[in-house]
Design an enzyme around this catalytic site. Sequence first.
Site, PDB file in Angstrom:
ATOM      1  N   LEU A   1       0.822  -1.211   0.000  1.00 26.12           N
ATOM      2  CA  LEU A   1       0.000   0.000   0.000  1.00 26.12           C
ATOM      3  C   LEU A   1       0.856   1.261   0.000  1.00 26.12           C
ATOM      4  O   LEU A   1       0.454   2.300  -0.504  1.00 26.12           O
ATOM      5  CB  LEU A   1      -0.925   0.013   1.227  1.00 26.12           C
ATOM      6  CG  LEU A   1      -1.998  -1.080   1.283  1.00 26.12           C
ATOM      7  CD1 LEU A   1      -2.732  -1.021   2.614  1.00 26.12           C
ATOM      8  CD2 LEU A   1      -2.972  -0.940   0.133  1.00 26.12           C
ATOM      9  N   GLY A   2       2.042   1.179   0.604  1.00 26.86           N
ATOM     10  CA  GLY A   2       2.906   2.352   0.668  1.00 26.86           C
ATOM     11  C   GLY A   2       4.218   2.026   1.349  1.00 26.86           C
ATOM     12  O   GLY A   2       4.363   1.016   2.045  1.00 26.86           O
TER      13      GLY A   2
ATOM     14  N   GLY B   1       9.546   5.989   5.840  1.00 24.90           N
ATOM     15  CA  GLY B   1      10.790   5.940   6.574  1.00 24.90           C
ATOM     16  C   GLY B   1      10.800   4.897   7.669  1.00 24.90           C
ATOM     17  O   GLY B   1      11.856   4.412   8.069  1.00 24.90           O
TER      18      GLY B   1
ATOM     19  N   GLY C   1       8.880   1.940   7.543  1.00 22.47           N
ATOM     20  CA  GLY C   1       8.673   0.594   7.052  1.00 22.47           C
ATOM     21  C   GLY C   1       7.757   0.565   5.847  1.00 22.47           C
ATOM     22  O   GLY C   1       7.496   1.574   5.200  1.00 22.47           O
TER      23      GLY C   1
ATOM     24  N   VAL D   1       3.963  -0.827   4.268  1.00 23.94           N
ATOM     25  CA  VAL D   1       2.601  -1.186   4.668  1.00 23.94           C
ATOM     26  C   VAL D   1       1.996  -2.072   3.572  1.00 23.94           C
ATOM     27  O   VAL D   1       2.015  -1.718   2.391  1.00 23.94           O
ATOM     28  CB  VAL D   1       1.726   0.063   4.878  1.00 23.94           C
ATOM     29  CG1 VAL D   1       0.319  -0.351   5.292  1.00 23.94           C
ATOM     30  CG2 VAL D   1       2.335   0.962   5.949  1.00 23.94           C
TER      31      VAL D   1
ATOM     32  N   LYS E   1       1.818  -3.295   8.888  1.00 20.93           N
ATOM     33  CA  LYS E   1       3.021  -2.452   8.797  1.00 20.93           C
ATOM     34  C   LYS E   1       4.239  -3.257   9.223  1.00 20.93           C
ATOM     35  O   LYS E   1       4.309  -3.759  10.334  1.00 20.93           O
ATOM     36  CB  LYS E   1       2.866  -1.209   9.678  1.00 20.93           C
ATOM     37  CG  LYS E   1       4.025  -0.236   9.537  1.00 20.93           C
ATOM     38  CD  LYS E   1       3.732   1.062  10.269  1.00 20.93           C
ATOM     39  CE  LYS E   1       4.837   2.077  10.060  1.00 20.93           C
ATOM     40  NZ  LYS E   1       4.556   3.348  10.736  1.00 20.93           N
TER      41      LYS E   1
ATOM     42  N   ASP F   1       3.822  13.657  14.246  1.00 22.60           N
ATOM     43  CA  ASP F   1       3.948  13.750  12.787  1.00 22.60           C
ATOM     44  C   ASP F   1       2.587  14.026  12.159  1.00 22.60           C
ATOM     45  O   ASP F   1       2.151  13.333  11.240  1.00 22.60           O
ATOM     46  CB  ASP F   1       4.555  12.459  12.226  1.00 22.60           C
ATOM     47  CG  ASP F   1       5.079  12.654  10.799  1.00 22.60           C
ATOM     48  OD1 ASP F   1       5.236  13.814  10.386  1.00 22.60           O
ATOM     49  OD2 ASP F   1       5.302  11.647  10.111  1.00 22.60           O
TER      50      ASP F   1
END
Length: 765
Positions: free
Chosen positions: A436-437, A440, A442, A444, A458, A555
């Site tokens: 999925l993405g 920085g 890890g 997913v 994740k 974040d």
Amino acid sequence: MNNFTRNIELFLFLIMLTITHSSSDVITITKVSNVTKPGCQSQCGNVTIPYPFGIGPSCFLSKWFEVTCNTSFNPPIPQIGTLRVLEFTDYTFRVANKVASQCYDPFGNITEDNPVYSSLGWTSPFSFSQKNQFTLIGCDDFAFFLGPLQANFTSGCIALCSKPEEVLNGSCSGVGCCQTSIPKALKYYYTSVGSMVHNHTTIWSFDPCTYSFLGEQERFTFGGVSDFMDPGFVNRTRASVPMLVDWVVGNLSCSEARTAGVLACQANSECVDSDTGVPGYRCICHNGYQGQPYLEPGCQDINECEDPSNNLCDGVCTNTPGSYTCGCEDGYVGDGLKTGRGCAKKNSEFPVIKFSLGMGLGFLAILIGITWLYFIFKKRNLVKLRQNFFKQNGGLLLKQRIMSIMTREGNVDSTKVFTAQELEKATNKYAEDRILGRGGYGIVYKGILTDQRVVAIKKSRVMDETQIELFINEVIILTRVHHRNVVKLLGCCLESEVPLLVYEYVSNGTLFDHIHKKGTMTWLSWENRLRVAAEAAGAISYLHSATSTPIIHRDVKSANILLDDNYTTKIADFGASRLVPLDQTQVTTLVQGTLGYLDPEYFHTSQLTEKSDVYSFGVVLAELLTGKKPLCMECNEEERNLAKYFIRSLKENRLFQILEPRVVSEGTLEQLQQIGELVKRCLNLVSEERPTMKEVATELEGLRKFTQHPWARRHADEENANLLNVENQQTDLYEESINPYSSTSGISFGFSNNCGFVYPSNILR
């Protein structure tokens, strides 16, 4: 702007870089068949020029493959455009390297600053190979690696060390040396280096210069401190570490080229679609053939029988097109193979068959037994390894905490410890199409559990063993967070080398995508913007004050605000979050976050408070109102930082000029002024003067309720009629002043967007 301020800004920019590591199929690099088009020059110096490349008219396939032989060098050097070619291979060619550098004198003054910009041509069939790696050499230094605007790629490296003894020869893992990979289809790049040390005199004795370059990974070995001190490092690297450039033919796929009648592949060859990310294809000889697949008569049959080491025949070898057969001479029987029955006289056929059969069955039995033992030992080792990982990652501590909670509260239904097999099955063994993405912290993956629940899994990159207890505490607390606007942590898996976290799956992308990508703005009305902002503020307020242990997200940004199918807000990504004891109002941490959203006070003091999240959320609000990105490196100096630009526009009474037209048309003057003041208070440089997230959420809810009254809509329409007329006039003037170049104009020496035209050398100013 002085050099120190510039370096600090560059260092901040590197904080938010997501170093992605793309995977690709490994292609062995071999020497090409040395076949040049008849009548054409085949050599330039020590380099053979294979077709489709060529020297001279009609000697090359297309203009991109034209080679010039530069005889001003001794020996002469072949060039493609300005690229100095060192060697041609099947799918790549090697070119001379370029090294960016920055050097200092003993007083910390910059004596040399050489950035590097390299281009292969936007429409060329060439791209920098992923077998290259971007490298930084230095201490307390950093480097940018910027791709073109069209590729939307930005990366970089930070190398840290305080004394020479920390630097290890051959180790390029961040201490004195840093490396990162590059994406596919990269045709341009720009790199420059700088120092994070205000007074470079403290490390000048062993770090007088900093270097960065892109080069073939297997050709570079880090030499430690000696590389810092070597005055010939640039020339040595240029000579010994070339860059690899991938090449393909044409700009069509195999099927498209075949249909159009322009396929360049000749007889006995096959077409392979490009895997470099650049449109095109390659031609390769069939198995059993060799030669030049781009020139008539095509690939030629290999006579395996002429080379005994190239065939398995024990008897008579007969060459066939693309292969060969084995047989026996007259009077002999067998299959003629070295690995088979071979050849034997006819009168000894039956004893040979019996002997061979007995040997074969015995060997088969031994092979089956060895295979069975191998899989038993492999399975035992795997079970033992998973048990060790479970203990190493705090599994026993997690079980102890769960039992403690069960004794105290009666159940822990929300906490689940998954097995490694469950998650491997859910992700189809972590298949590429399930990603999925990447970030920085890890990767997913999308997973489907046995009960058909869709989850997000994740996989962290690293795990600090000293932080195991803190990690377990966070897992327990986050699984007990219940809020409709917070992504639910369902559980974890501790049987792998690094822990795996399992979250609920949110399907409709990020708020960042909906704000900045074209074609996704239809639902993003003023009322929906207020709803998303209010829901996000309420969720962050809940984390700050309503949980048993306050959680600072650290974040907050639009990319971490997800939307489900109903466009309901979900706060995600707690990879950088910190738990704050109830008796503390702030914690001291290593600065982490995303440039553009990062609280300046937190960055300067390393003191993390709940007000740090408030500042970041203020940037998100400004992003929602203006549709602009938090940082626009291609924009002019005034518009580059959204937070500063928003505050300045508010002070100069220009708020309505920077807001999105839809926001101005749908919101009332009073609402827009009120939310503008709210953003201003959130972005206050002094954290104590910012509102709490609870106050922000309350004010946003008040604005939502005002918007939902029917009379408020009529009032907004009447109030904004004149304002829109003024805005339309200003928009006409603005559109006339926009630079006519677009981001896809194909200009190879710069980038363009709605902020104006920016050359690469201006990016760092």
